[in-house]
Design an enzyme around this catalytic site. Structure first.
Site, PDB file in Angstrom:
ATOM      1  N   CYS A 192      10.400   6.744   0.076  1.00  0.00           N
ATOM      2  CA  CYS A 192       9.434   5.079   0.008  1.00  0.00           C
ATOM      3  C   CYS A 192       8.797   5.108  -1.416  1.00  0.00           C
ATOM      4  CB  CYS A 192       8.080   5.969   0.921  1.00  0.00           C
ATOM      5  SG  CYS A 192       8.774   6.662   2.495  1.00  0.00           S
TER       6      CYS A 192
ATOM      7  N   GLY B 108       5.756   2.496  -8.529  1.00  0.00           N
ATOM      8  CA  GLY B 108       4.981   3.221  -9.636  1.00  0.00           C
ATOM      9  C   GLY B 108       5.104   4.549  -9.741  1.00  0.00           C
ATOM     10  N   LYS B 109       5.710   5.587  -9.113  1.00  0.00           N
ATOM     11  CA  LYS B 109       5.924   6.520  -8.697  1.00  0.00           C
ATOM     12  C   LYS B 109       7.683   7.138  -9.330  1.00  0.00           C
ATOM     13  CE  LYS B 109       2.308   7.769  -5.865  1.00  0.00           C
ATOM     14  NZ  LYS B 109       2.016   6.317  -5.283  1.00  0.00           N
TER      15      LYS B 109
ATOM     16  N   ASP C 120      13.495   1.851  -0.599  1.00  0.00           N
ATOM     17  CA  ASP C 120      12.341   2.054   0.703  1.00  0.00           C
ATOM     18  C   ASP C 120      13.054   1.161   1.983  1.00  0.00           C
ATOM     19  OD1 ASP C 120       9.624   1.233  -0.203  1.00  0.00           O
ATOM     20  OD2 ASP C 120       9.663  -0.197   1.941  1.00  0.00           O
TER      21      ASP C 120
ATOM     22  N   ASP D   4       5.667   9.363  -0.646  1.00  0.00           N
ATOM     23  CA  ASP D   4       4.841   8.989  -0.997  1.00  0.00           C
ATOM     24  C   ASP D   4       4.730   7.714   0.517  1.00  0.00           C
ATOM     25  OD1 ASP D   4       2.542   8.275  -2.368  1.00  0.00           O
ATOM     26  OD2 ASP D   4       3.068   6.421  -3.183  1.00  0.00           O
TER      27      ASP D   4
ATOM     28  N   CYS E 117      -2.571   7.880   0.534  1.00  0.00           N
ATOM     29  CA  CYS E 117      -3.667   7.401   0.282  1.00  0.00           C
ATOM     30  C   CYS E 117      -4.806   7.223   1.295  1.00  0.00           C
ATOM     31  CB  CYS E 117      -3.556   6.511  -0.927  1.00  0.00           C
ATOM     32  SG  CYS E 117      -3.064   4.883   0.201  1.00  0.00           S
TER      33      CYS E 117
END
Ligand SMILES: C[S@@+](CC[C@H](N)C(=O)[O-])C[C@H]1O[C@@H](n2cnc3c(N)ncnc32)[C@H](O)[C@@H]1O
Lengths: 117, 328
Positions: free
Chosen positions: B136, B141-142, B160, B203, B256
């Site tokens: 994902c 960012g990751k 994604d 993520d 998150c």
């Protein structure tokens, strides 16, 4: 990898392991065909431009600003017409189009130009 | 302070509003789901006060495009004096900083991100030359952080499900000058199991309450609507990620959100279905162990090896990270 107009730079070795997948993009756009010239991409020269020792122009920050605002620069370079790498100090910004006799035209991506308008 | 909790004499009341009544000068109500977390969040009052502040802006420096020295002298020439953090390559810009308006951003030297967003990559610790899947990945960012840790070698498949978000992923991979990344478009739970990976990152899509802030009237800001069945999607994603690992491989499941139903419950589900093992790791910033119970439900006992990060303890987005090993 070559698509119709763009050549991509990929890592040798394991890239073949993505064969058969629904791939949207692979690697970094390297050069694209632009009219009669091959235009190095901004992202490629930003990453690898510090290795170049030909077709490079070093500019003062105010000249960079001028290019970012769409202005052209009168300059005499020892090269034929075509794309050149634009540097300022230790930063490689992107490319510009040099046209004989002595015009340097900005070719920065839209997003970058807009950010500094 | 009074806590209205389901399952006691205040049940009718709490079923309606699930609220915490804070007996402070303004007698504030903290809305659900955050109120439910009073059961496990340490220093609850500090947490609530922190929710009313805006989160600082952090960024990662991209060492693929320029040396640290060049990045810092460029930032300096723009009048930016970043503050170092305990996380390698992560810096604090300040409360009002505009990372995207800088020259450094457009030269691909920096990637604005939460401090805690670096933790899943630190836990996964991909090595140069490896084959890594980010199930994902958008907006990247990751994935871009992993490319940096791997010295832009090996291969990262950055996947994604949402085409719209893939545009941002493609543009970030390009802006940071990365060559080792292949972008794919699958529902993660259906990613073909025709190859196996050294490392996999999930993520996961989540309710995102680790990012929540409270507005003037203590309403939740940045609330995402229309997110249903998240635990079901998360369980399907974690299971497929595990199936894509080679024996001896490592994966990370991160979110998150602070919600145990999207975290420890998802990890426990995997441990029930597959022979995975949770691994211990030591984060560089303040953390708490994973939970083994929530609202009377028990989770796998090894969930204490999961890591929880609370916003008021780290001054960034709340996060959850589980590191899982597939035995040989
Ligand atoms: C938390 S975000 C990922 C952030 C990203 N890892 C980063 O660091 O920039 C979750 C992502 O999962 C994607 N997603 C949602 N459902 C998915 C699915 N079933 N399979 C794959 N991706 C999915 C969303 O489009 C979203 O981009």
């Amino acid at each position: 990898m070559i698509s119709s107009r763009v050549i991509y730079l990929v890592r040798k070795g394991r890239v073949a392991e993505s064969a058969g997948l629904k791939v949207i993009r692979c690697g970094l756009p390297f050069v694209r065909r632009a009219g009669i010239y091959l235009k190095p991409t901004t992202v490629m020269v930003q990453r690898f431009g510090d290795l170049a020792d030909k077709n490079v122009v070093d500019l003062e920050p105010f000249d960079i600003r001028r290019l970012l605002h769409g202005g052209e620069i009168v300059i005499d370079l020892e090269t034929d017409s075509g794309y050149v790498i634009v540097r300022s100090g230790r930063n490689t910004w992107g490319v510009a189009l040099y046209l004989l006799p002595g015009r340097l035209l900005p070719r920065f991506p839209k997003g970058m130009r807009q950010a500094f308008e | 302070m009074y806590f209205a909790k389901a399952g006691n004499q205040q049940e009718t009341f709490s079923a309606c509003i699930h609220a915490v009544l804070l007996k402070d000068s303004q007698s504030t109500m903290i809305p659900s789901p955050l109120a439910d977390y009073m059961e496990f969040i340490p220093d609850w009052d500090a947490y609530v006060s922190h929710l009313r502040l805006s989160l600082p802006v952090y960024f990662r420096i991209n060492t693929l495009k320029a040396s640290r020295e060049v990045v810092f002298s460029t930032l300096d020439s723009e009048g930016i004096r970043p503050e170092a953090t305990a996380v390698k390559d992560l810096f604090k810009l300040g409360a009002t900083g505009q990372a995207r308006a800088t020259v450094s951003y457009h030269l691909g030297y920096i990637y604005p991100q939460a401090l805690s967003s670096a933790l899943p990559v630190i836990a996964l610790a991909p090595r140069p030359g490896e084959m890594v899947l980010d199930l994902c990945a958008a907006p990247g960012g990751k994935a871009t952080h992993m490319a940096q840790v791997m010295g832009d070698s090996g291969i990262i498949i950055a996947n994604d499900r949402k085409l719209g978000r893939l545009t941002a992923l493609l543009s970030n991979v390009k802006r940071l000058g990365i060559t080792n990344t292949v972008v794919t478009h699958y529902r993660g739970e259906h990613f073909p199991v025709t190859r196996s990976f050294d490392r996999v990152l999930v993520d996961a899509p989540c309710s995102g309450d680790g990012k929540f802030r409270l507005g003037k009237d203590d309403e939740i800001l940045h609330l995402k609507k229309g997110r249903t069945f998240l635990p079901a999607i998360q369980k399907a994603l974690i299971q497929r990620a595990f199936d894509l690992l080679r024996p001896g491989g490592t994966m990370v499941y991160s979110t998150c959100t602070l919600n145990p139903q999207e975290n420890e419950e998802v990890v426990s589900h995997l441990l029930k279905k597959r022979d995975g093992r949770l691994l211990s790791w030591v984060p560089p910033i303040d953390w708490e162990p994973g939970l083994t119970t929530f609202k009377g439900r028990g989770y796998h006992e090894s969930c204490v090896l999961c890591r929880r990060f609370y916003p008021h303890k780290i001054d960034s987005v709340g996060f959850f990270v589980a590191k899982i090993f597939r035995p040989i």
